[in-house]
Write a protein that holds these residues in place. Structure first.
Motif, PDB file in Angstrom:
ATOM      1  N   ALA A  20       3.142   1.956 -10.326  1.00 54.23           N
ATOM      2  CA  ALA A  20       3.468   3.262 -10.903  1.00 54.23           C
ATOM      3  C   ALA A  20       4.884   3.255 -11.474  1.00 54.23           C
ATOM      4  O   ALA A  20       5.137   3.794 -12.561  1.00 54.23           O
ATOM      5  CB  ALA A  20       3.322   4.361  -9.857  1.00 54.23           C
TER       6      ALA A  20
ATOM      7  N   GLN B 232      -1.578   7.134 -10.963  1.00 55.29           N
ATOM      8  CA  GLN B 232      -1.357   6.042 -10.006  1.00 55.29           C
ATOM      9  C   GLN B 232      -0.732   6.566  -8.722  1.00 55.29           C
ATOM     10  O   GLN B 232      -1.051   6.111  -7.623  1.00 55.29           O
ATOM     11  CB  GLN B 232      -0.440   4.977 -10.639  1.00 55.29           C
ATOM     12  CG  GLN B 232      -1.126   4.188 -11.740  1.00 55.29           C
ATOM     13  CD  GLN B 232      -0.167   3.224 -12.441  1.00 55.29           C
ATOM     14  OE1 GLN B 232       0.913   3.628 -12.873  1.00 55.29           O
ATOM     15  NE2 GLN B 232      -0.558   1.977 -12.553  1.00 55.29           N
ATOM     16  N   LEU B 233       0.140   7.555  -8.874  1.00 58.11           N
ATOM     17  CA  LEU B 233       0.755   8.144  -7.681  1.00 58.11           C
ATOM     18  C   LEU B 233      -0.280   8.869  -6.826  1.00 58.11           C
ATOM     19  O   LEU B 233      -0.282   8.750  -5.597  1.00 58.11           O
ATOM     20  CB  LEU B 233       1.874   9.107  -8.083  1.00 58.11           C
ATOM     21  CG  LEU B 233       3.174   8.476  -8.557  1.00 58.11           C
ATOM     22  CD1 LEU B 233       4.208   9.542  -8.873  1.00 58.11           C
ATOM     23  CD2 LEU B 233       3.708   7.529  -7.490  1.00 58.11           C
TER      24      LEU B 233
ATOM     25  N   TYR C 274       1.344   6.968 -14.879  1.00 65.45           N
ATOM     26  CA  TYR C 274       1.921   6.736 -13.552  1.00 65.45           C
ATOM     27  C   TYR C 274       1.587   7.863 -12.583  1.00 65.45           C
ATOM     28  O   TYR C 274       1.510   7.642 -11.377  1.00 65.45           O
ATOM     29  CB  TYR C 274       3.432   6.547 -13.660  1.00 65.45           C
ATOM     30  CG  TYR C 274       4.237   7.803 -13.865  1.00 65.45           C
ATOM     31  CD1 TYR C 274       4.771   8.487 -12.789  1.00 65.45           C
ATOM     32  CD2 TYR C 274       4.455   8.315 -15.149  1.00 65.45           C
ATOM     33  CE1 TYR C 274       5.513   9.635 -12.963  1.00 65.45           C
ATOM     34  CE2 TYR C 274       5.197   9.464 -15.334  1.00 65.45           C
ATOM     35  CZ  TYR C 274       5.723  10.120 -14.246  1.00 65.45           C
ATOM     36  OH  TYR C 274       6.442  11.257 -14.432  1.00 65.45           O
TER      37      TYR C 274
ATOM     38  N   GLN D 251       0.510  -0.088  -5.309  1.00 70.54           N
ATOM     39  CA  GLN D 251       0.232   0.964  -6.285  1.00 70.54           C
ATOM     40  C   GLN D 251       1.518   1.673  -6.702  1.00 70.54           C
ATOM     41  O   GLN D 251       1.692   2.040  -7.863  1.00 70.54           O
ATOM     42  CB  GLN D 251      -0.764   1.976  -5.704  1.00 70.54           C
ATOM     43  CG  GLN D 251      -2.170   1.399  -5.549  1.00 70.54           C
ATOM     44  CD  GLN D 251      -3.101   2.372  -4.838  1.00 70.54           C
ATOM     45  OE1 GLN D 251      -2.783   2.877  -3.758  1.00 70.54           O
ATOM     46  NE2 GLN D 251      -4.254   2.623  -5.434  1.00 70.54           N
TER      47      GLN D 251
ATOM     48  N   GLU E 130       4.827   1.316 -14.718  1.00 71.53           N
ATOM     49  CA  GLU E 130       4.158   2.114 -15.753  1.00 71.53           C
ATOM     50  C   GLU E 130       5.072   3.237 -16.249  1.00 71.53           C
ATOM     51  O   GLU E 130       5.207   3.470 -17.449  1.00 71.53           O
ATOM     52  CB  GLU E 130       2.868   2.712 -15.177  1.00 71.53           C
ATOM     53  CG  GLU E 130       2.185   3.737 -16.054  1.00 71.53           C
ATOM     54  CD  GLU E 130       1.557   3.127 -17.292  1.00 71.53           C
ATOM     55  OE1 GLU E 130       1.335   1.897 -17.305  1.00 71.53           O
ATOM     56  OE2 GLU E 130       1.312   3.877 -18.267  1.00 71.53           O
ATOM     57  N   ALA E 131       5.726   3.899 -15.308  1.00 73.08           N
ATOM     58  CA  ALA E 131       6.546   5.051 -15.673  1.00 73.08           C
ATOM     59  C   ALA E 131       7.745   4.645 -16.534  1.00 73.08           C
ATOM     60  O   ALA E 131       8.161   5.405 -17.409  1.00 73.08           O
ATOM     61  CB  ALA E 131       7.028   5.770 -14.415  1.00 73.08           C
TER      62      ALA E 131
ATOM     63  N   GLU F 287      -3.385   8.252  -6.664  1.00 67.14           N
ATOM     64  CA  GLU F 287      -4.206   7.230  -6.015  1.00 67.14           C
ATOM     65  C   GLU F 287      -3.462   6.593  -4.845  1.00 67.14           C
ATOM     66  O   GLU F 287      -4.067   6.305  -3.807  1.00 67.14           O
ATOM     67  CB  GLU F 287      -4.617   6.155  -7.028  1.00 67.14           C
ATOM     68  CG  GLU F 287      -5.728   6.631  -7.962  1.00 67.14           C
ATOM     69  CD  GLU F 287      -5.868   5.721  -9.186  1.00 67.14           C
ATOM     70  OE1 GLU F 287      -5.482   4.543  -9.098  1.00 67.14           O
ATOM     71  OE2 GLU F 287      -6.351   6.213 -10.229  1.00 67.14           O
TER      72      GLU F 287
END
Lengths: 128, 128
Positions: free
Chosen positions: A85, B81-82, B78, A81, A88-89, B84
């Motif tokens: 992330a 996501q973090l 993101y 994850q 994605e970032a 999570e």
DNA sequence: TGCATATATGCAGGCATATGCATATAGTGA
DNA sequence: TCACTATATGCATATGCCTGCATATATGCA
């Protein structure tokens, strides 16, 4: 918990986050990381080993070269994850795009990394 | 990029990670965070405002109380996501479970937080 | 208006991390 | 065995973060 904190901490550093990103493209040796990010040898080596220590990377040796790549088989749960992330970032980040451009031209020993090319001298300070 | 790094950095700290976790249960005032985690008032306040600064939390005031909660409406990409990843990493963690237990008994002004209860004195060192 | 309570914050000490520099280590090929 | 190259790492320094302590700020209540 300590392990988790270490994983977050490693990624809360620009250099290491950039390293992770180019390794998402392909396996690299230390030398290629230096060239792609335009950083010094010690910075590249230390960044890679930090990511390795936390379990994001695997390493193999090929002669003089130390080749690092994302350890996909052993990254799961919260670590995967975290990697997602990061992707994605930074998916639209300019600096990251540049890194990837330079990575295409980079090569093992292609730049005679340690001697003629000196990342320390070229690399600009912490401008963002 | 700086913003992203800050988000990772904030979460690479045990106290802040624990705070985020109990806020996933429900909205809390500073006082309740102190009680749940058994930490000092300044530690709770600073942890909360750090998480707030990065955009993980929202804040509202109710009289003397400062109430913080996860800013679900504004956490996306993101950052979600973090969050999570934090949940996933700590879902079976004992210390976190204890925090949540204590949170159930915690209440606004229930412990007369600042005076009689002194988190600084009680809180044990960084044992993990 | 004055007191009590909850929260925020300035300050200083301590600790961890990042990094450059120099050097050690380890393959490779002659 | 020696020179060359890639990588790892010890050391010293700079920087930033965490935290406790003390105090300021703000709100409610008598």
């Amino acid at each position: 918990m300590k392990e988790t904190l270490k994983a977050f901490k490693v990624l809360s550093d620009e250099t290491k986050m950039r390293i992770l990103n180019i390794l998402l493209e392909r396996e690299c040796c230390v030398c290629e990381v230096m060239q792609a990010l335009e950083i010094s040898q010690s910075k590249a080596s230390r960044g890679l080993s930090a990511l390795y220590d936390v379990g994001f990377l695997k390493q193999r040796k090929d002669g003089l070269w130390s080749l690092y790549s994302i350890d996909k088989d052993n990254i799961s749960g919260y670590k995967s994850q975290l990697v997602e992330a990061v992707q994605e970032a930074l998916k639209h980040n300019k600096k990251i795009a540049l890194d990837k451009e330079r990575l295409k031209k980079a090569s093992r020993n292609g730049a005679r990394c340690n001697s003629s090319f000196d990342g320390d001298a070229i690399c600009q300070p912490n401008a963002t």
